[in-house]
Enzyme design. Structure first.
Site, PDB file in Angstrom:
ATOM      1  N   ASP A   1      37.359  36.796  40.906  1.00 39.37           N
ATOM      2  CA  ASP A   1      38.193  36.317  42.009  1.00 39.37           C
ATOM      3  C   ASP A   1      38.623  37.500  42.881  1.00 39.37           C
ATOM      4  OD1 ASP A   1      39.728  34.425  43.401  1.00 39.37           O
ATOM      5  OD2 ASP A   1      41.500  34.755  42.135  1.00 39.37           O
ATOM      6  N   HIS A   2      38.451  37.382  44.184  1.00 39.72           N
ATOM      7  CA  HIS A   2      38.886  38.428  45.141  1.00 39.72           C
ATOM      8  C   HIS A   2      38.402  39.829  44.769  1.00 39.72           C
ATOM      9  CE1 HIS A   2      41.361  35.808  47.576  1.00 39.72           C
ATOM     10  NE2 HIS A   2      41.859  35.279  46.471  1.00 39.72           N
TER      11      HIS A   2
ATOM     12  N   GLY B   1      44.518  29.424  47.409  1.00 38.72           N
ATOM     13  CA  GLY B   1      45.941  29.136  47.604  1.00 38.72           C
ATOM     14  C   GLY B   1      46.255  27.658  47.447  1.00 38.72           C
TER      15      GLY B   1
ATOM     16  N   ARG C   1      54.808  32.985  18.764  1.00 35.91           N
ATOM     17  CA  ARG C   1      53.882  31.858  18.646  1.00 35.91           C
ATOM     18  C   ARG C   1      54.562  30.517  18.906  1.00 35.91           C
ATOM     19  NH1 ARG C   1      51.737  34.132  12.997  1.00 35.91           N
ATOM     20  NH2 ARG C   1      54.006  34.201  12.831  1.00 35.91           N
TER      21      ARG C   1
ATOM     22  N   HIS D   1      48.466  32.175  49.333  1.00 36.29           N
ATOM     23  CA  HIS D   1      48.619  32.432  47.903  1.00 36.29           C
ATOM     24  C   HIS D   1      50.094  32.423  47.507  1.00 36.29           C
ATOM     25  CE1 HIS D   1      44.538  34.242  48.494  1.00 36.29           C
ATOM     26  NE2 HIS D   1      44.338  33.585  47.383  1.00 36.29           N
ATOM     27  N   GLY D   2      50.339  32.157  46.227  1.00 31.97           N
ATOM     28  CA  GLY D   2      51.692  32.299  45.690  1.00 31.97           C
ATOM     29  C   GLY D   2      52.509  31.016  45.714  1.00 31.97           C
TER      30      GLY D   2
ATOM     31  N   SER E   1      47.621  25.936  44.777  1.00 29.71           N
ATOM     32  CA  SER E   1      48.649  25.448  43.840  1.00 29.71           C
ATOM     33  C   SER E   1      49.570  24.479  44.558  1.00 29.71           C
ATOM     34  CB  SER E   1      49.465  26.627  43.289  1.00 29.71           C
ATOM     35  OG  SER E   1      48.749  27.248  42.241  1.00 29.71           O
TER      36      SER E   1
ATOM     37  N   ARG F   1      51.176  29.824  36.244  1.00 35.25           N
ATOM     38  CA  ARG F   1      52.244  30.792  35.988  1.00 35.25           C
ATOM     39  C   ARG F   1      53.597  30.079  35.929  1.00 35.25           C
ATOM     40  NH1 ARG F   1      50.591  36.058  39.696  1.00 35.25           N
ATOM     41  NH2 ARG F   1      48.431  36.127  39.027  1.00 35.25           N
TER      42      ARG F   1
ATOM     43  N   ASP G   1      46.156  29.200  40.552  1.00 29.22           N
ATOM     44  CA  ASP G   1      46.670  30.232  39.658  1.00 29.22           C
ATOM     45  C   ASP G   1      48.194  30.102  39.505  1.00 29.22           C
ATOM     46  OD1 ASP G   1      47.184  32.471  38.173  1.00 29.22           O
ATOM     47  OD2 ASP G   1      46.604  33.922  39.688  1.00 29.22           O
TER      48      ASP G   1
HETATM   49  P1  13P Z   1      47.560  29.948  44.266  1.00 31.21           P
HETATM   50  O1  13P Z   1      48.442  31.138  44.424  1.00 31.21           O
HETATM   51  O2  13P Z   1      47.944  28.857  45.215  1.00 31.21           O
HETATM   52  O3  13P Z   1      47.502  29.457  42.865  1.00 31.21           O
HETATM   53  O4  13P Z   1      46.077  30.385  44.693  1.00 31.21           O
HETATM   54  C1  13P Z   1      45.239  31.007  43.746  1.00 31.21           C
HETATM   55  C2  13P Z   1      44.019  31.584  44.372  1.00 31.21           C
HETATM   56  O5  13P Z   1      43.660  31.322  45.510  1.00 31.21           O
HETATM   57  C3  13P Z   1      43.222  32.494  43.529  1.00 31.21           C
HETATM   58  O6  13P Z   1      42.160  33.051  44.227  1.00 31.21           O
HETATM   59  O1  G3H Z   2      44.589  35.114  44.656  1.00 27.03           O
HETATM   60  C1  G3H Z   2      45.044  35.772  43.743  1.00 27.03           C
HETATM   61  C2  G3H Z   2      45.120  35.198  42.384  1.00 27.03           C
HETATM   62  O2  G3H Z   2      46.212  34.340  42.269  1.00 27.03           O
HETATM   63  C3  G3H Z   2      45.115  36.286  41.366  1.00 27.03           C
HETATM   64  O3  G3H Z   2      46.345  36.916  41.300  1.00 27.03           O
HETATM   65  O4  G3H Z   2      45.677  39.305  41.580  1.00 27.03           O
HETATM   66  O5  G3H Z   2      47.912  38.675  40.637  1.00 27.03           O
HETATM   67  O6  G3H Z   2      45.823  38.327  39.291  1.00 27.03           O
HETATM   68  P1  G3H Z   2      46.442  38.410  40.665  1.00 27.03           P
HETATM   69 ZN    ZN Z   3      42.602  33.385  46.297  1.00 26.59          ZN
END
Ligand code: 13P
Ligand code: G3H
Ligand code: ZN
Length: 314
Positions: A81-82, A211, A280, A179-180, A213, A259, A255
């Protein structure tokens, strides 16, 4: 069974979207596989650069290989990813990843094309597929920070040119998400009109929505009631996934929501059981809750119940 994202996209295009879920640890891995088995869905595991360096890149690879044995029915792709160029080459050479994302979306168009093309050539030579990005989402990515006002929706004409010039296999488009946990400071909306124009210019070509979520308000309220401080957190309306899928979105990245499940479970657990310290105990609750969350998302994406048909195709 590890497959490529391309194989999954061929099965899903125009009908439903595949959930692409980020993992960082053992509990997320178990919850993800369980949730996908419970909902009988194919899926994409994605690993960010941050996830690769959280412990050691070999750790997540080991976890996923083990999960593949524990859940022999599972059909999934393993995706970077990215990635930047160096991370892409590392994953391509590893022989483990079936798909990489080169994210040079922060570069000017020509430079984005140049970098993406190089990665596509290296990846295709090894049978690995490539996601690229054009346009800029708001929010924070690992190596890029974009304010909502500076985010740039993907230009549909440029999208067609970009795909033709680079030979990438799927395209992440900016259509209003970020994102976020704090998306849409104004009103909430996906730009379906932009998506429609992109699909008209790239019929049959898999599009990716980052993005995505949904930042469930109940989750946010529970986190805040258990000592958290997430004011104004807001996400994508998950009922819009189905329409996006008919317009060519075949991969939906999630993502942040995972979280939030982790945060809610652990905050509530230690609030309710302050005398406990066995990791656990909340870990078990998290795996079960995350599996439930994943199964629910797969229902919304339309990938639930598709495992048997996808298995026959791959
Ligand atoms: P979210 O932050 O909306 O979960 O997006 C995740 C994402 O795009 C990971 O590449
Ligand atoms: O787009 C980013 C993903 O949510 C991954 O997040 O780089 O903090 O692992 P991270
Ligand atoms: Zn992303």
């Amino acid at each position: 069974m590890i497959v490529t994202t391309k194989q999954l996209f061929e099965a899903a295009y125009g009908k439903y979207a595949i959930g692409a879920y980020n993992i960082n640890n053992l509990e997320q891995t178990m919850g993800l596989f369980r949730g996908c088995m419970d909902s009988q869905a194919p899926f994409i595991i994605q690993i960010s650069k941050g996830a690769r360096s959280y412990t050691h890149k070999a750790m997540l690879e080991g976890l996923i290989r083990a999960a593949d044995q524990v859940f022999p029915e599972a059909v999934f792709a393993v995706h970077l990813d990215h990635g930047d160029e160096a991370a892409c080459y590392d994953c391509i050479e590893s022989g483990f990843y079936s798909s990489v994302m080169i994210d040079a979306s922060h570069e000017p168009f020509e430079k984005n094309v140049e970098i993406t093309k190089r990665v596509v050539e290296a990846a295709h030579a090894r049978g690995i597929v490539v996601e690229a990005e054009l346009g800029q989402l708001g929010g924070v990515e690992e190596h890029v920070r974009v304010n909502e006002g500076d985010a740039k929706l993907t230009d549909p004409d440029q999208a067609k040119e970009f795909v033709e010039l680079t030979g990438c296999d799927s395209l992440a488009c900016a259509i209003g998400t970020s994102h976020g946990a704090f998306k849409f400071s104004g009103s909430q909306s996906l730009h379906f009109e932009v998506l429609e124009m992109i699909q008209q210019r790239l019929p049959g070509f898999p599009l990716v929505m980052h993005g995505s979520s949904s930042v469930p308000q109940e989750e946010v309220a529970r986190i805040n009631a258990a000592g958290g401080n997430l004011k104004g957190a807001k996400g994508v309306n998950e009922d819009e996934f189905a329409r996006a899928a008919t317009l060519g979105v075949t991969k939906v990245n999630i993502d942040t929501d995972g979280r939030l499940v982790w945060t809610r479970v652990h905050r509530e657990f230690f609030r309710d059981f302050p005398e406990k310290f066995d990791l656990r105990d909340p870990g078990k609750i998290f795996m079960a809750e995350y599996a439930k969350f994943i199964a629910h998302k797969n229902e919304k994406l339309g990938s639930a119940g598709r495992l048997a048909e996808v298995r026959k195709l791959v």
